[in-house]
Design a protein around this motif. Structure first.
Motif, PDB file in Angstrom:
ATOM      1  N   LEU A  61      48.382 -21.404 -32.792  1.00 52.90           N
ATOM      2  CA  LEU A  61      47.860 -20.107 -33.445  1.00 52.90           C
ATOM      3  C   LEU A  61      48.158 -18.762 -32.497  1.00 52.90           C
ATOM      4  N   GLU A  62      49.420 -17.978 -32.499  1.00 45.94           N
ATOM      5  CA  GLU A  62      49.930 -17.072 -31.616  1.00 45.94           C
ATOM      6  C   GLU A  62      49.152 -15.978 -31.619  1.00 45.94           C
ATOM      7  N   ALA A  63      49.331 -14.875 -30.785  1.00 42.06           N
ATOM      8  CA  ALA A  63      48.411 -13.680 -30.723  1.00 42.06           C
ATOM      9  C   ALA A  63      48.544 -12.749 -32.044  1.00 42.06           C
ATOM     10  N   ASP A  64      49.766 -12.720 -32.524  1.00 41.89           N
ATOM     11  CA  ASP A  64      49.692 -12.147 -33.660  1.00 41.89           C
ATOM     12  C   ASP A  64      49.398 -12.825 -34.914  1.00 41.89           C
ATOM     13  N   ASN A  65      48.494 -13.978 -34.895  1.00 38.97           N
ATOM     14  CA  ASN A  65      47.923 -14.593 -35.779  1.00 38.97           C
ATOM     15  C   ASN A  65      49.216 -15.371 -36.789  1.00 38.97           C
ATOM     16  N   THR A  66      50.253 -15.420 -36.292  1.00 38.15           N
ATOM     17  CA  THR A  66      51.557 -16.437 -36.937  1.00 38.15           C
ATOM     18  C   THR A  66      51.244 -17.895 -36.396  1.00 38.15           C
ATOM     19  N   LEU A  67      51.619 -18.738 -37.026  1.00 37.90           N
ATOM     20  CA  LEU A  67      51.466 -20.118 -36.652  1.00 37.90           C
ATOM     21  C   LEU A  67      52.746 -20.739 -36.551  1.00 37.90           C
ATOM     22  N   THR A  68      52.776 -21.376 -35.249  1.00 41.68           N
ATOM     23  CA  THR A  68      53.945 -22.058 -34.831  1.00 41.68           C
ATOM     24  C   THR A  68      53.878 -23.475 -34.994  1.00 41.68           C
ATOM     25  N   ILE A  69      54.614 -24.108 -35.449  1.00 41.10           N
ATOM     26  CA  ILE A  69      54.577 -25.531 -35.752  1.00 41.10           C
ATOM     27  C   ILE A  69      55.775 -26.262 -35.218  1.00 41.10           C
ATOM     28  N   GLU A  70      55.594 -27.279 -34.385  1.00 45.14           N
ATOM     29  CA  GLU A  70      56.451 -28.447 -33.851  1.00 45.14           C
ATOM     30  C   GLU A  70      56.306 -29.511 -34.513  1.00 45.14           C
ATOM     31  N   THR A  71      57.590 -30.021 -34.861  1.00 42.93           N
ATOM     32  CA  THR A  71      57.751 -31.347 -35.519  1.00 42.93           C
ATOM     33  C   THR A  71      59.117 -32.118 -35.275  1.00 42.93           C
ATOM     34  N   PRO A  72      59.375 -32.477 -34.245  1.00 38.76           N
ATOM     35  CA  PRO A  72      60.398 -33.151 -33.828  1.00 38.76           C
ATOM     36  C   PRO A  72      61.035 -34.185 -34.713  1.00 38.76           C
ATOM     37  N   PHE A  73      60.330 -34.890 -35.714  1.00 39.91           N
ATOM     38  CA  PHE A  73      60.742 -35.719 -36.709  1.00 39.91           C
ATOM     39  C   PHE A  73      60.821 -35.240 -37.886  1.00 39.91           C
TER      40      PHE A  73
END
Length: 206
Positions: A148-160
């Motif tokens: 959860l970023e400071a601006d309330n957006t979600l960052t998602i990491e999915t290498p596969f």
């Protein structure tokens, strides 16, 4: 197509949006993400089981926390590789998340190479950032991280990618000799979510 597979075969963008919508709909996950952001740990993420298990529960109509043993958090701090430094973070997380219905486990990914050989019998090179660890998970399906970023957006990491997750398919990642972990996690998952297919570990690896 079965209703629980409604996002299988969807575009990567649709799958990522579905994952975000499911995560945001779960108060426990959002409490964890907010608390983790407030702790201001370097390169910190919510990873693995608490994410993909919530997805499977949502799509099969089970209670949100069904089958979830704990919440895994990771961060990356190469400045102090001592256990004492990590333990201070562990204790801070225990206090921060004491009111949650699940235990929280937090680990410094900069230290993984120090204890991994003793625990798993596999020598690994040091990681360079937190989400690099996802590429070493025994099953590709489990390699998902959310922040959860400071601006309330979600960052998602999915290498596969997310296809295996939404196809209810546990697929091996043979980059390390993790056959035992893949088999054990797959067997346990089948007892909770019989909808899952466990792809066997390749016989010519590990």
């Amino acid at each position: 197509m079965s209703e629980h597979l409604r996002y299988a075969g969807a575009s990567p963008e649709r799958q990522r949006q579905a994952l975000e919508d499911i995560v945001r709909s779960q108060p426990v996950l959002m409490a964890v993400l907010t608390g983790l952001r407030d702790m201001a740990l370097p390169d910190a993420w919510l990873v693995s089981g608490a994410v993909y298990n919530v997805v499977w529960n949502h799509l099969t109509g089970r209670p949100a926390l069904t089958g979830i043993k704990d919440v895994d958090l990771i961060y990356f701090d190469p400045a102090d590789l001592s256990y004492e430094a990590e333990d201070r973070v562990i204790k801070a997380a225990e206090a921060r998340f004491a009111g949650l219905p699940l235990p929280v486990e937090v680990r410094n990914q900069a230290r993984v190479h120090l204890w991994f050989p003793q625990k798993f019998g596999i020598v690994v090179t040091p990681l360079t950032h937190s989400t690099e660890a996802l590429k070493r998970y025994a099953s590709r399906t489990h390699a998902v991280a959310v922040r959860l970023e400071a601006d309330n957006t979600l960052t998602i990491e999915t290498p596969f990618g997310l296809e295996d997750l939404f196809a209810f398919r546990i697929t091996p990642n043979a980059v390390l000799d993790n056959r035992a972990a893949h088999d054990a996690k797959g067997a346990r998952a089948k007892t909770v979510w019989p909808e899952i297919t466990v792809v066997p570990w390749p016989d010519d690896v590990g």
